[in-house]
Design a protein around this motif. Structure first.
Motif, mmCIF file in Angstrom:
data_model
loop_
_atom_site.group_PDB
_atom_site.id
_atom_site.type_symbol
_atom_site.label_atom_id
_atom_site.label_comp_id
_atom_site.label_asym_id
_atom_site.label_seq_id
_atom_site.Cartn_x
_atom_site.Cartn_y
_atom_site.Cartn_z
ATOM 1 N N GLY A 174 0.809 -1.216 0.000
ATOM 2 C CA GLY A 174 0.000 0.000 0.000
ATOM 3 C C GLY A 174 0.840 1.261 0.000
ATOM 4 N N LEU A 175 0.180 2.369 -0.202
ATOM 5 C CA LEU A 175 0.879 3.642 -0.327
ATOM 6 C C LEU A 175 1.451 4.131 0.989
ATOM 7 C CD1 LEU A 175 -1.587 5.200 -2.831
ATOM 8 C CD2 LEU A 175 0.702 4.350 -3.289
ATOM 9 N N LYS A 176 0.789 3.819 2.104
ATOM 10 C CA LYS A 176 1.339 4.217 3.395
ATOM 11 C C LYS A 176 2.649 3.498 3.676
ATOM 12 C CE LYS A 176 -2.823 5.883 5.568
ATOM 13 N NZ LYS A 176 -3.704 5.823 6.727
ATOM 14 N N ALA A 177 2.772 2.254 3.204
ATOM 15 C CA ALA A 177 4.021 1.517 3.376
ATOM 16 C C ALA A 177 5.158 2.168 2.592
ATOM 17 C CB ALA A 177 3.853 0.065 2.921
ATOM 18 N N ARG A 178 4.812 2.957 1.592
ATOM 19 C CA ARG A 178 5.808 3.654 0.782
ATOM 20 C C ARG A 178 5.943 5.120 1.192
ATOM 21 N NH1 ARG A 178 5.712 1.426 -5.264
ATOM 22 N NH2 ARG A 178 5.410 -0.780 -4.798
#
Length: 64
Positions: free
Chosen positions: A6-10
């Motif tokens: 997901g984007l939060k992980a990035r």
């Protein structure tokens, strides 16, 4: 399913959200996703929302 974490992980990079989704979809559909690869992937859904209170929503369905 978010195969990349997901984007939060990035770090949820503003402005790069849609680009990262498109790259992940491309890698999945071309069998280049490595450990994240979903067996038999032939369709991807990309959805991106932006602005205050979802002022803009863009969705794409991509098939091989």
């Amino acid at each position: 399913m978010s195969t990349s974490g997901g984007l939060k992980a990035r770090g949820h990079p503003i402005g790069a959200t849609g680009i990262l989704q498109a790259i992940e979809a491309y890698e999945q559909l071309t069998g280049q996703a490595g450990d994240r690869q979903v067996d038999g992937a032939d369709t991807a859904l990309l959805m991106n929302e932006g602005g205050v209170a979802d002022a803009v929503t863009v969705s794409h369905v991509v098939e091989t």
